[in-house]
Write a protein that holds these residues in place. Structure first.
Motif, short mmCIF file in Angstrom:
data_model
loop_
_atom_site.label_atom_id
_atom_site.label_comp_id
_atom_site.label_asym_id
_atom_site.label_seq_id
_atom_site.Cartn_x
_atom_site.Cartn_y
_atom_site.Cartn_z
N UNK A 45 0.81 -1.23 0.00
CA UNK A 45 0.00 0.00 0.00
C UNK A 45 0.84 1.28 0.00
N UNK A 46 2.01 1.26 0.63
CA UNK A 46 2.85 2.46 0.63
C UNK A 46 3.40 2.74 -0.77
N UNK A 47 3.81 1.70 -1.46
CA UNK A 47 4.30 1.86 -2.83
C UNK A 47 3.15 2.33 -3.72
N UNK A 48 1.97 1.78 -3.51
CA UNK A 48 0.80 2.20 -4.29
C UNK A 48 0.49 3.67 -4.05
N UNK A 49 0.57 4.10 -2.80
CA UNK A 49 0.34 5.50 -2.46
C UNK A 49 1.37 6.39 -3.16
N UNK A 50 2.63 5.96 -3.16
CA UNK A 50 3.69 6.73 -3.81
C UNK A 50 3.43 6.84 -5.31
N UNK A 51 3.12 5.74 -5.95
CA UNK A 51 2.90 5.75 -7.40
C UNK A 51 1.71 6.63 -7.76
N UNK A 52 0.61 6.51 -7.04
CA UNK A 52 -0.57 7.31 -7.38
C UNK A 52 -0.33 8.80 -7.14
N UNK A 127 8.22 8.81 0.77
CA UNK A 127 9.66 8.73 0.51
C UNK A 127 10.46 8.64 1.81
N UNK A 128 9.96 9.25 2.87
CA UNK A 128 10.66 9.24 4.15
C UNK A 128 10.55 7.91 4.89
N UNK A 129 9.65 7.04 4.45
CA UNK A 129 9.54 5.71 5.07
C UNK A 129 10.75 4.87 4.67
N UNK A 130 11.30 4.14 5.62
CA UNK A 130 12.50 3.35 5.34
C UNK A 130 12.23 2.14 4.45
N UNK A 131 11.02 1.63 4.49
CA UNK A 131 10.73 0.38 3.79
C UNK A 131 10.41 0.55 2.32
N UNK A 136 10.28 -1.39 -3.32
CA UNK A 136 10.43 -1.18 -4.75
C UNK A 136 11.49 -2.12 -5.34
N UNK A 137 12.58 -2.29 -4.63
CA UNK A 137 13.63 -3.20 -5.10
C UNK A 137 13.10 -4.63 -5.15
N UNK A 138 12.35 -5.03 -4.12
CA UNK A 138 11.77 -6.38 -4.09
C UNK A 138 10.81 -6.57 -5.27
#
Length: 162
Positions: A45-52, A127-131, A136-138
């Protein structure tokens, strides 16, 4: 009969089998790959939030695009994923992985402006989240093959239908 594995398609196949006793229902592999890609999007969900939010930042703002091109002159704009276009979300995730430091720098520059938009603030928070970078790499490492597979199989499904 070639289709996705949606329950209504399975039921349709069973109904058609009455008229066509030799009918065989085959699930399109591209549909299966797309379902996997959708599941990946749900799992991050964090990656999805970033992309959107990255999509929102650059979609209708020439100024944001200008700042982006000044900071990353040789990098194309981030892709605009469309959920109904198979694999575009994964393509965006891979692009964000490949350009993570540059995108982060652009967002930091835009967030330093007077009254940044909500989408810029949300991007900065993610972006400030460590994970997020590790996620994204995974995704890139394990699901890059899905993007090429979806494209290959989807073109095969379209040609089979025509």
């Amino acid at each position: 009969m070639l289709s996705d594995a949606a329950p209504y398609m399975v039921k349709t196949g069973q109904s058609l089998a009455v008229f066509y006793p030799n009918l065989i229902h085959v699930t399109c592999v591209a549909h299966m790959f797309n379902r996997i890609a959708e599941r990946v999007r749900e799992m991050y969900p964090d990656v999805n939030k970033l992309i959107s939010n990255i999509k929102k930042v650059f979609l209708k703002s020439p100024y944001h695009v200008q700042v982006y091109k000044e900071i990353l002159p040789d990098t194309p704009l981030p892709p605009e994923p469309v959920l109904t276009r198979w694999g575009t979300w994964l393509e965006a995730a891979i692009f964000n992985c490949d350009n993570f430091p540059g995108l982060k720098k652009v967002i930091e520059e835009l967030s330093g402006q007077n009254s940044p938009s909500q989408s810029i603030l949300k991007c900065k928070t993610v972006f400030d989240l460590e994970t997020v970078e590790n996620d994204l790499i995974f995704i890139k490492t394990h699901f890059l093959v899905l993007v090429t597979s979806i494209k290959r199989w989807a073109s095969g499904c379209r040609s089979a239908v025509q």
